[in-house]
Enzyme design. Sequence first.
Site, short mmCIF file in Angstrom:
data_model
loop_
_atom_site.label_atom_id
_atom_site.label_comp_id
_atom_site.label_asym_id
_atom_site.label_seq_id
_atom_site.Cartn_x
_atom_site.Cartn_y
_atom_site.Cartn_z
CE LYS A 80 42.90 38.42 46.20
NZ LYS A 80 43.91 39.38 46.25
CG ASP A 111 41.29 31.34 42.67
OD1 ASP A 111 40.57 32.11 43.31
OD2 ASP A 111 42.59 31.41 42.89
CD1 TRP A 118 46.77 35.27 42.56
CD2 TRP A 118 47.97 33.80 43.79
NE1 TRP A 118 47.35 35.96 43.12
CE2 TRP A 118 47.99 35.29 44.27
CE3 TRP A 118 48.13 32.77 44.78
CZ2 TRP A 118 48.82 35.58 45.38
CZ3 TRP A 118 49.06 33.35 45.92
CH2 TRP A 118 49.29 34.62 46.23
#
Length: 362
Positions: free
Chosen positions: A198, A174, A102
């Site tokens: 999540k 992030d 990511w």
Amino acid sequence: MDRIFNFSAGPSVLPVPVLQTAVKEMLNYHGYGLSVMEMSHRSKAYEEIIEGAESSLRKLMHIPNNYKVLFLQGGATLQFSMIPLNLMKKNQQADFLITGNWANKAYLEAKKFGDAQIIASSKDQNFSYIPKTQKSDFRETADYVHICVNNTIYGTRFKPNGLPDIGNLDLIADMSSNILSEEYDVSKFALIYAGAQKNMGPAGVTVVIIRDDLIGQASIDTPTYLDYKIHADADSMYNTPACYSIYVCGLVFKWLENLGGIPAIEEINKNKAQKLYDYIDNSDFYIGTAKTEDRSLMNVPFICKNSDLNAAFIAEAEKKGLQNLKGHRSIGGMRASIYNAMPVEGIDALILFMQDFAKRNH
């Protein structure tokens, strides 16, 4: 069927009390005679829902007053574009620490908009560690530095006391897979973003926590919807938001508040993770793939020493109600995602199965 133990990396397990409240309120929210799913986002009832969610999140994370909380759509993935479009403006430069897929995707997207540079990477060891940096490694002219705080696939994290020293530069983070799991000082970041699916709620909403002075920097040719100012000025309701996802996030935030806030869940998370890591470390059958000093509290990747047994482990575990343990294709093996809502009983059940599987396959 009884509920399984869901070790999915996302969409992931939600707290049972939250689901029970959502069920109770599904047909008739607080006497309004309709579901939140059917409710106008311009109604007074929904305004209270979204304002309550923001208030709870601010309280949980101790978000300073000079930060705006936005509830957006497009997942964390859209932020890979929004961030450089809004923030890579003064010198068109951004520095990146690459600690997994990511972080790398964020870097590749930023390259489309300016001079994105990799400062350090752990790709050389399949992202099993957090690379060390020092202040002099970063360009003084960089508009921001980007990190992925927790690496869902590879099971590593930047600890709250182990953030990179970047001097006076702006740090972008992030936090999709570890937001609300342990205490981070929001004031150390210029912008935090996280997909909800999540550790906060269902898929569909992305939380952005952005310092006020960074809003309004987008150039005139930036697509309207990708300008943070548009959403900040409209209090996250420039268009119809992800109403139901935000509602469930608000329930999760309240659940955490009632639990004692982030300090309380952090202690629970550390105990859960340590219990699982201790078993793996003391086993002669399993191997943890992340470096010990950089291990995640949320995602625990591991393999059988005999890699031929990994597939059998996953298949047998699923039959026992221990589901979604298959590791990401880039690393293989197994991955137990043990987010805030994963109960200790789930860890205990997993360890019992691991013990039994090891005994039968030695």
